[in-house]
Design a protein around this motif. Structure first.
Motif, PDB file in Angstrom:
ATOM      1  N   THR A   1      -3.332  14.316  -0.833  1.00  0.00           N
ATOM      2  CA  THR A   1      -2.833  12.951   0.176  1.00  0.00           C
ATOM      3  C   THR A   1      -1.551  13.142  -0.070  1.00  0.00           C
ATOM      4  O   THR A   1      -1.389  13.485  -1.518  1.00  0.00           O
TER       5      THR A   1
ATOM      6  N   HIS B   1       2.344   8.601  -2.252  1.00  0.00           N
ATOM      7  CA  HIS B   1       2.338   6.948  -1.667  1.00  0.00           C
ATOM      8  C   HIS B   1       3.350   6.934  -0.822  1.00  0.00           C
ATOM      9  O   HIS B   1       4.572   6.908  -1.627  1.00  0.00           O
TER      10      HIS B   1
ATOM     11  N   ASP C   1      -5.853   6.947  -4.790  1.00  0.00           N
ATOM     12  CA  ASP C   1      -6.407   6.969  -3.867  1.00  0.00           C
ATOM     13  C   ASP C   1      -7.412   8.532  -4.181  1.00  0.00           C
ATOM     14  O   ASP C   1      -8.344   9.396  -4.096  1.00  0.00           O
TER      15      ASP C   1
ATOM     16  N   GLN D   1      -5.613   7.424 -11.982  1.00  0.00           N
ATOM     17  CA  GLN D   1      -4.068   6.396 -10.911  1.00  0.00           C
ATOM     18  C   GLN D   1      -3.072   7.033 -11.204  1.00  0.00           C
ATOM     19  O   GLN D   1      -1.849   6.586 -10.432  1.00  0.00           O
TER      20      GLN D   1
END
Length: 188
Positions: A39, A42, A55, A84
């Motif tokens: 991904t 952020h 994520d 995280q």
């Protein structure tokens, strides 16, 4: 046995044959691809700045898990929370070291300052970790089995070929670390 790296007045120097440089370049690229986050960073600027990634999950690929292990054992919630907070920046650090080492492969003679040598050591270590996982090296007995394959002519299957690559990368890493220690001793 010959050394790939040696310490001198101008830093750590190393010589690699074109085929060796090509092999390392491919290995570094493979590990970079493995480490690329699935991904994007952020969208929240503060979260991106500190590397927060809500994520993330525990890697399914055992080799990637070996590169990005859980920092907290026996507590899945704490391990995920730590992941995280740290995984994105850890991935970026590892990718940066692999890219820096790959750029150094452009010339036959490598000249590494202290920082470049550290990046090379990180990159070689990550390659060894992935190869060790693929070869299922868990202990000294497994490592001894891998060291038995000595000749490229003996590499008649994937495991034998990977064993030779593992031995080559291990030799490079050992030579580099010895040169780094000699450079540190010389500077004192």
């Amino acid at each position: 046995m010959a050394k790939a790296f040696s310490a001198g007045r101008r830093g750590i120097t190393g010589f690699l044959e074109p085929a060796e440089r090509d092999l390392l370049r491919k290995l570094f690229t493979d590990i970079i691809t493995m480490l690329e986050p699935e991904t994007p960073a952020h969208e929240d600027p503060l979260a991106a700045l500190i590397g927060l990634d809500m994520d993330v999950s525990v890697p399914v690929d055992p080799a990637l898990l070996r590169l990005l292990p859980d920092a907290v054992k026996d507590d899945a919630d704490s391990a995920l929370e730590f992941r995280q907070l740290t995984e994105r920046s850890l991935r970026e650090t590892k990718i940066g070291a692999l890219r820096a080492a790959s750029l150094g492969l452009e010339s036959e003679k490598l000249v590494l300052n202290e920082e470049a040598a550290k990046l090379w050591a990180m990159a070689l270590n990550d390659v060894r970790l992935v190869l060790a996982e693929r070869l299922e090296i868990r202990d000294e007995e497994d490592a001894d089995r891998i060291h038995e394959v000595q000749d490229w002519g003996d590499a008649d299957d994937v495991e034998s070929y990977l064993s030779l690559v593992y031995n080559f990368v291990s030799w490079l890493q050992e030579s580099l670390v010895q040169a780094m220690l000699a450079a540190m001793a010389r500077s004192k």
